[in-house]
Design an enzyme around this catalytic site. Structure first.
Site, PDB file in Angstrom:
ATOM      1  N   ASP A   7      -5.658  -8.420  -9.826  1.00 33.66           N
ATOM      2  CA  ASP A   7      -6.478  -8.135 -10.924  1.00 33.66           C
ATOM      3  C   ASP A   7      -5.851  -8.575 -12.355  1.00 33.66           C
ATOM      4  O   ASP A   7      -4.944  -9.119 -12.377  1.00 33.66           O
ATOM      5  CB  ASP A   7      -7.144  -6.547 -10.693  1.00 33.66           C
ATOM      6  N   CYS A  63      -1.671  -5.584  -8.607  1.00 37.66           N
ATOM      7  CA  CYS A  63      -2.453  -4.862  -9.399  1.00 37.66           C
ATOM      8  C   CYS A  63      -1.576  -4.141 -10.469  1.00 37.66           C
ATOM      9  O   CYS A  63      -0.499  -4.474 -10.504  1.00 37.66           O
ATOM     10  CB  CYS A  63      -3.450  -3.710  -8.917  1.00 37.66           C
ATOM     11  N   GLY A  64      -2.288  -3.082 -11.343  1.00 27.98           N
ATOM     12  CA  GLY A  64      -1.133  -2.578 -12.303  1.00 27.98           C
ATOM     13  C   GLY A  64       0.255  -1.997 -11.589  1.00 27.98           C
ATOM     14  O   GLY A  64       1.037  -1.935 -12.114  1.00 27.98           O
ATOM     15  N   THR A  65      -0.114  -1.057 -10.687  1.00 29.58           N
ATOM     16  CA  THR A  65       0.785  -0.214 -10.064  1.00 29.58           C
ATOM     17  C   THR A  65       1.192  -0.924  -8.415  1.00 29.58           C
ATOM     18  O   THR A  65       2.131  -0.480  -7.950  1.00 29.58           O
ATOM     19  CB  THR A  65       0.529   1.237  -9.877  1.00 29.58           C
ATOM     20  N   HIS A  96       9.885  -3.377  10.970  1.00 34.58           N
ATOM     21  CA  HIS A  96       9.369  -2.566  11.632  1.00 34.58           C
ATOM     22  C   HIS A  96       7.962  -2.355  11.727  1.00 34.58           C
ATOM     23  O   HIS A  96       7.472  -1.589  12.474  1.00 34.58           O
ATOM     24  CB  HIS A  96      10.149  -1.222  11.114  1.00 34.58           C
ATOM     25  N   HIS A 131       8.698  -0.984  17.977  1.00 36.08           N
ATOM     26  CA  HIS A 131       8.044  -1.012  16.863  1.00 36.08           C
ATOM     27  C   HIS A 131       6.564  -1.499  17.041  1.00 36.08           C
ATOM     28  O   HIS A 131       5.718  -1.140  16.503  1.00 36.08           O
ATOM     29  CB  HIS A 131       8.829  -1.952  15.829  1.00 36.08           C
TER      30      HIS A 131
END
Ligand code: RB5
Length: 140
Positions: A7, A63-65, A96, A131
């Site tokens: 974004d 995105c931002g975070t 994993h 796994h």
């Protein structure tokens, strides 16, 4: 193929990663945005539907975070998206979890660290075995 998407808050970091991939001669597809304001769920859907087109495909969502992008991506069946901010997680989510999408925070990470995370993510193979049984349970 590596599909990248961000974004507006992840755009600058995406451009940094594109520069990195180009310097390594690696092919990629940029799914946007181009700096304009967009909603991260829309970009996540676009990238993830491309990733689901082939087992070897990988997605990079910014995105931002990285949090919103990872939430959006993980709602899509077949997507295993990992929000990573450290090297160990970027490596072990391939070993994993067989993660097929890495999510990064454009307002959290610098381009240097993000490039390292992307490199180890792209260059680490899934271990399989026990796994594989565990990731099967994610979809059951
Ligand atoms: C956009 O301002 C921001 O909310 C978005 O990029 C993301 O960080 C959401 O998780």
């Amino acid at each position: 193929m590596i599909y990248l998407g961000s974004d507006h808050a992840g755009f600058v970091l995406k451009q940094g990663l594109i520069k990195h991939l180009e310097s390594r001669g690696m092919e990629y597809t940029d799914c946007g945005c181009n700096g304009e304001t967009v909603d991260y769920p829309d970009i996540a859907k676009l990238v993830c539907h491309n990733v689901l087109g082939g087992n070897e495909n990988r997605g990079v969502l910014i995105c931002g975070t990285g949090v919103g992008a990872s939430m959006a991506a993980n709602r899509i069946k077949g997507i295993r998206a990992a929000l990573c901010g450290d090297y160990y997680s970027a490596k072990y989510t391939r070993l994993h979890n067989d993660a097929n999408v890495i999510c990064l925070g454009g307002r959290v990470l610098g381009a240097g660290l993000a490039s390292e995370l992307l490199e180890v993510f792209l260059n680490t193979e899934f271990e399989g075995g026990k796994h594989a049984l565990r990731i099967e349970k994610l979809d059951s």
